[in-house]
Write an enzyme that holds these catalytic residues in place. Structure first.
Site, mmCIF file in Angstrom:
data_model
loop_
_atom_site.group_PDB
_atom_site.id
_atom_site.type_symbol
_atom_site.label_atom_id
_atom_site.label_comp_id
_atom_site.label_asym_id
_atom_site.label_seq_id
_atom_site.Cartn_x
_atom_site.Cartn_y
_atom_site.Cartn_z
ATOM 1 N NE ARG A 252 2.685 -4.479 -6.832
ATOM 2 C CZ ARG A 252 3.850 -5.104 -7.026
ATOM 3 N NH1 ARG A 252 4.593 -5.473 -6.001
ATOM 4 N NH2 ARG A 252 4.292 -5.318 -8.255
ATOM 5 C CD GLU B 194 -2.019 11.541 6.219
ATOM 6 O OE1 GLU B 194 -0.985 12.032 5.723
ATOM 7 O OE2 GLU B 194 -2.202 11.437 7.449
#
Lengths: 316, 731, 212
Positions: free
Chosen positions: B614, B691
């Site tokens: 989410r 990342e």
């Protein structure tokens, strides 16, 4: 940064006297290179003479039909000048390819000629550097030299002149006007303004102590097409790996100087005479006797290819 | 709250605030210059200025150190060396001690701090230190050091599945290629900076640190004092990217300088000092072998990586993703670690995966070409829904295939010419490239405290940090969703050791874990509210500033009418991450132009499609991804700390000579988040993207450059000199 | 516990700089040629300039940069120190209507100047349109380069309006337009390591569009 005293000059000769008579005195104009180096103690002036009020801020036509640019004209104002944009576009383009908008707003015409090398070993005071400390050696030789010089360098220094503006001035055959502590003026051809390092890499230019740049003059316009092709790793705000300043005439002849390769803007008149034969012919002669390192030997083919682009553009 | 069974329906699922694009709540402060960063706090009166002196050699020791001129310089209050500091400990997260001398472990290791009345005086005095060094032979050459470097982990043996050797030997189609990635520096815009102030034996430190509790603990360990005596504050952080995960020189020396000067002391590390003084992403040397059947089924895959670090350091774990990203019955991975005397290697954004994917995803491109397959199709063909080494472990969510197919559609991948070097646009050779994005999700315990005040304001306190990731805003969204109040009624207080210990910012774990900890605290606060209001807990709804149950409705603030309600809890994790493989996925698509004349590469288009659970705030999450893509451009095209192997240091140690992308390097960037909610991850059903957005970008660019030029460069960064002589001849 | 080398004065006559005894390295080791002179206190210099419309008079060490004068003396810390060497743009302020790097300028050189910092553009309650656009387009992440980006962005639109040319202009003699390519080139002196560039360009386009 070492302590210094500061004065604000109101008269050029008095300023020149202040600097000539006082060891360790330096002019400051835009300050964008000098303060950078003072913070690192690469430069250690004991006295600063601020020349911003000397009024060398005009760009005017010369009786010969050229242009006289005050030494304190900022890079931004010079690049934006209508005459320069129209008649000396190579100069506008070179300036606009350099530094950043903020730096160009401060950097001056005179100061830009005097900017020092960007060799990383010059910048690091723990490293040997004949330019920073004569006789200490050169840590760049045998070190990381990707940005450094390939031609005109010496066994005592392989640094380059890092600027863009002067490369354009070199193809325009500009003259550097100065005044000294006795009020004597002289005009120095740009070709002879920057020195090859030879045995004295600490001395970047032929200026005498205290000699103050007052203006740069340009001969009448050359016509032709003007190019400044700057090659760098990132798209902006970086020093040139190689740059090419060129003015190409409709018949394919012209002038060409290279930046990022030598201690001074690198123009070899005999080589540029070969322009009609193409880029290979020009650079073979211009870089004859080059002594690149393993890190920077790419600059030779790069100079050829960058010039080839310029020639192709001129033909297009 | 213990999270040990998959999440079921909870208040977050309403997605009335969570999941909606929200302007940052710290935006007005940041855009007006009023957000205080480390060096800018003014609570400590009359601070003095510290300036750090760094070692001029990489390895060796002083013969003598003369600081007389320093001490006598105008304005100098005190000077502290390791000798003056007495016995110092070393932080558990530090490989190398932060104050050297007389032994020197690396170039620009701090050897003293000068404290003076002004910054100008401290800087000038520091330059007067005179040191005679005895330079020792150091180990600075990674390639040489790796020749004798052992495999680390797994008992010194490669990790294997099946029989890689036999399968690779038997594979009808195979590649065996080597890749190199360079040392990189974080180059966050805010330099390392701290202000230290002592009151008796208690220390307050305003600093710039991603992990409050790690920093506080390691500062206590270094100074040999109880952790409880340190207030560690870091409310605004001007970027970190892993460089500020750990205690660094500025904080330790500010504390020592302040003690010696009996004054608060502020210290910022000068930019040219940072690259060698602090940590960096270590260079790698990687070898990848892939074997496949002619239909493109991978039968054997091996990834080996070598890197170097200071004694006691660790490897760059560049092979991790290769254990999970693609199917294949026979596998091998190994990490070699050489000892080097360069500055300390450590985490930088997506450690392991970032350089690992730079190699793996180029190898996949090379293999696809060898197989005559489209690189997207080849990757889809080798998708796996289970951990290849332990097939009983399924991925909790894995939409990699959808990332590729939807990305290909949106990007216009079908227009790519599979034959390299064939597309020309004026001076530009044009190419398209693709790569997978992959980054594991990491669970970390995370705590928070929540208060409800009589005026209805909800205040949340956690030592979570916001390094530009948007923590302030997503925590506010979480509280708003849980308590049914508007964002404007939530006050978020972060980055203080006075608050419960949170996950901190690193490893892409911050958003999901920190909000899960806030969720846990809010669950408790909701219980307290219901109890206070006398509501039945089972069907209560918190919405519009009210609590509703059946036909009863009461203003939330009434629950605190008798005084502030406070709840504190933390999220803790059970075995779900053992049972399920929890990871994030994506696909990067890039179009480049390579200058046919000069070989310089410029990015023309970029698209990332991410599936990462989410997305709590699509606005700041998108920013995380475009920022990571930008860093990927740097890694692909320009970023490299140049090692001087004679003197053992990073030569290009400033922001002019270590080039990172500028505005002109970056085109408009597109990001798509696939809808996903990962119920195995946490109650937020969220993972991370900061990342993921970096992993694979550089490889996609490398593949696009190959597609443009037909020249394969396996040595990052792909600067023009690496392919100039092989470019198509000029016509 | 290691033995700490005792400080030995004058073992080699005048102690000269940082000296390194090289062990088996190919390149020359470095030896300082001369020690700096003993530092003497320097008298302060006074300067008066206007910051965000308010006259400020300061007595400063002449070494003080405009950046440090703003941050350390006037406590206007919105202007950031990212590199202190003109390599990042975080310190950008507007002086006499033009953006400059305040780190590469001495405060004493700005006598009588009008200086605008991020604090002078707007406040949280009264945001400058560019500040509001940065928030709307999420043109920042960590926020450290942001004041410099915003000062630069405001100045860039002004430079375009004033007809200042740029590197990416095909026709140098034409008037520049506020295209994405123009703004990206002109903003390149402001580094954002978080990588908000794409959003900053959109924030600027938004403001430029409103002005058009």
């Amino acid at each position: 940064m070492r302590a210094f005293t500061y004065e604000r000059a109101t008269d050029p000769v008095a300023a020149a006297r202040a600097v000539a008579q006082r060891p360790g005195a330096r002019y400051i104009a835009g300050g964008t290179n000098l303060l950078d180096l003072m913070k690192l103690e690469v430069e250690t002036p004991t006295h600063l003479v601020d020349v911003q009020d000397l009024g060398f801020t005009r760009i005017e036509r010369t009786p010969q039909g050229g242009l006289r640019i005050g030494a304190l004209v900022t890079n931004t104002d010079l690049a934006a000048d209508d005459h320069v944009r129209r008649d000396y576009a190579v100069l506008s383009r070179a300036i606009l390819a350099g530094a950043s908008g903020q730096l160009r707003n401060k950097a001056t015409t005179g100061g830009n000629l005097l900017q020092r090398t960007r060799c990383p070993y010059f910048y690091d005071t723990n490293m040997a550097c004949n330019k920073r400390r004569p006789g200490s050696g050169c840590a760049a030789i045998g070190g990381y030299s990707r940005q450094l010089g390939v031609v005109g360098v010496s066994t005592s220094c392989i640094a380059t002149f890092p600027g863009d503006m002067a490369v354009a001035l070199r193809v325009l055959d500009a003259m550097v006007e100065t005044i000294d502590a006795h009020g004597q003026t002289r005009s120095i051809p740009i070709a002879g303004f920057h020195r090859l390092w030879e045995d004295k890499p600490q001395q970047d230019t032929v200026l005498a102590p205290g000699e103050l740049i007052t203006a740069v003059t340009l001969p009448p316009p050359l016509g032709g097409q003007h190019f400044y092709e700057k090659v760098r790793d990132r798209a902006s705000y970086a020093f040139a790996l190689v740059s090419v300043a060129a003015v190409i005439q409709p018949d394919g002849t012209g002038r060409v100087a290279f930046g990022g390769v030598a201690p001074k803007p690198w123009r070899v008149e005999a080589a540029e005479a070969l322009l009609p034969q193409g880029a290979d012919a020009v650079t073979r002669q211009a870089f004859e006797g080059a002594t690149p390192t393993k890190d920077n030997d790419f600059k030779l083919p790069l100079a050829t290819r960058a010039l080839a682009y310029v020639i192709a553009q001129a033909k297009a | 709250m213990k999270f040990n069974v998959p999440a079921t329906n909870n208040p977050i699922d309403r997605m009335s605030v969570v999941g909606r694009a929200q302007d940052r709540i710290d935006g007005p402060l940041k855009t007006t210059g009023l957000a205080p960063y480390a060096y800018e706090h003014r609570e400590a009166a009359n601070p003095a200025y510290g300036y750090v002196i760094g070692a001029a050699i990489a390895k060796g020791s002083f013969r003598w150190l003369n600081l007389d001129a320093v001490r006598a310089a105008p304005g100098v209050i005190s000077v502290v060396t390791a000798e003056d500091a007495g016995t110092l400990g070393k932080g558990q997260f530090n490989t190398v001690k932060l104050l050297g001398g007389p032994e020197v472990d690396h170039y620009h290791q701090a050897i003293a701090i000068v404290v003076a009345e002004t910054f100008e005086q401290a800087r000038a005095a520091a330059a007067m230190a005179r040191v005679d060094y005895d330079r020792a032979q150091g180990r600075f050459d990674l390639d040489r050091a790796l020749k004798a470097a052992p495999i680390v982990g797994n008992g010194g043996q490669p990790a294997t599945v099946g029989d890689f050797g036999a399968a690779f030997a038997a594979a009808p189609v195979k590649i065996d290629a080597e890749y190199t990635t360079p040392d990189q520096t974080h180059a966050m815009m805010e330099p390392f900076a701290s202000i230290a102030a002592w009151q008796g034996d208690e220390l307050t430190i305003w600093t710039s640190n991603q992990m409050i509790d790690w920093g506080r603990g390691d500062l206590a360990r270094t100074l040999g004092m109880p952790k409880e005596k340190i207030r560690f504050l870091s409310p605004y952080i001007g970027g970190g990217f892993g460089g500020k995960l750990f205690l660094r020189t500025d904080a330790v020396l500010a504390a020592l300088g302040a003690r010696a000067a009996a004054r608060p002391v502020k210290v910022a590390l000068p930019r040219p000092f940072i690259a060698n003084n602090s940590t960096h992403r270590p260079a790698t040397r990687q070898r990848i072998r892939i074997g496949a059947t002619p239909d493109g089924t991978i039968t054997a895959i091996a990834h080996e990586s070598g890197s170097g670090d200071q004694p006691g350091g660790g490897p760059e774990t560049a092979t991790g993703q290769t254990e999970l990203l693609y199917a294949g019955a026979n596998r091998l991975t190994a990490l070699r670690l050489a000892v080097l005397d360069l500055p300390e290697g450590n985490a930088m954004r997506a450690p392991g995966e970032a350089p690992g994917m730079m190699a793996l995803e180029v190898a996949m491109d090379e293999m696809a070409e060898k197989l005559g397959m489209d690189p997207v199709a080849f990757r889809i063909k080798n998708d796996t829904q289970v951990d290849p080494a332990r097939p009983e472990r399924r991925f909790s969510q894995r939409q990699l295939v959808r990332c590729f197919s939807e990305g290909a559609e949106q990007f216009g991948w079908s227009r790519r010419n599979a034959v390299p070097g064939k597309v020309r646009d004026g001076r530009w050779l044009v190419g398209m490239g693709v790569a997978a994005a992959f980054r594991n999700h990491i669970n970390r315990t995370s705590g928070a405290r929540v208060h409800l005040d009589p005026d209805g304001l909800v205040t949340v306190e956690t030592d979570m940090t916001d390094i530009g990731t948007g923590s302030y805003t997503i925590i506010a969204q979480t509280v708003a969703e849980m308590m049914g109040v508007p964002i404007a009624s939530v006050k978020v207080k972060l980055g203080s050791s006075a608050f419960p210990v949170a996950a901190g910012s690193g490893g892409q774990w911050g958003a999901a874990n920190a909000t899960a900890g806030v969720y846990a605290a809010c669950v408790k606060l909701r219980e307290a509210v219901l109890q206070s209001l006398g509501f039945d807990a089972s069907d209560a709804l918190f919405e519009d500033g009210h609590v509703r149950s059946g036909n009863r409705s009461t203003e939330l603030r009434k629950a605190a009418a008798a005084g502030r309600l406070t709840a504190e809890d933390r999220i803790e994790f059970g075995e779900l991450a053992e049972k399920w493989q929890i990871s994030t996925f994506g696909a990067h698509f890039v179009e480049v132009g390579v200058d046919a004349y000069t070989g310089a590469t410029r990015i023309r288009r970029m698209l990332a499609v991410c599936a990462a659970g989410r997305i709590i705030n699509p606005k700041s999450a998108r920013s995380q991804v475009i920022g990571a893509m930008t860093m990927g451009v740097g890694g692909a095209l320009m970023e490299e700390l140049a090692v001087d192997r004679r003197f053992g240091f990073f030569v290009n140690h400033d922001l002019a000579s270590y080039e990172v992308p500028v505005h002109a390097d970056i085109p408009h960037q597109d990001v798509v988040f696939l809808e996903e909610a990962d119920d195995k991850a946490n109650p937020m059903k969220a993972k991370g993207v900061g990342e993921l957005g970096l992993c694979g970008v550089a490889a996609a660019i490398a593949n696009a450059i190959y597609n443009a030029t037909g020249v394969r460069v396996r040595d990052y960064p792909i600067t023009l000199d690496k392919h100039l002589n092989q470019l198509p001849p000029l016509t | 516990m290691v033995d700490w080398p005792r400080l030995k004065l004058s073992r080699r006559g005048v102690l000269a700089g940082t000296t390194v005894t090289a062990v088996a390295v190919g390149a020359p080791a470095f030896t300082e040629a001369s020690a700096p002179p003993a530092a003497q206190p320097v008298p302060t210099a006074s300067v008066t300039f206007s910051v965000n419309g308010r006259e400020r008079r300061l007595a400063l060490d002449p070494r003080t940069t405009l950046l440090d004068a703003l941050r350390e003396h006037l406590h206007l810390t919105g202007t950031k120190k990212g590199c202190d060497h003109g390599q990042c743009g975080a310190c950008t302020v507007i002086v006499q209507g033009k953006r400059i790097n305040s780190c590469l300028s001495l405060a004493v050189m700005h006598e009588g100047h009008e200086i605008t910092t991020i604090e002078g553009l707007g406040t949280p309650d009264r945001l400058h349109p560019m500040q509001a656009a940065f928030i709307r387009h999420d043109g920042y992440q960590c926020g450290y380069c942001t004041p410099g980006q915003i000062c630069s962005a405001v100045a860039v639109l002004d430079e375009i309006a004033r007809g200042i040319p740029s590197h990416v202009q095909d026709d140098l003699t034409a008037s520049p337009r506020a295209t994405a390519q123009e703004m990206r080139e002109r903003m390149s002196g402001n580094i954002c390591r978080c990588g908000a560039y794409s959003n900053i360009a959109e924030a600027m386009a938004d403001v430029a569009g409103d002005n058009a």
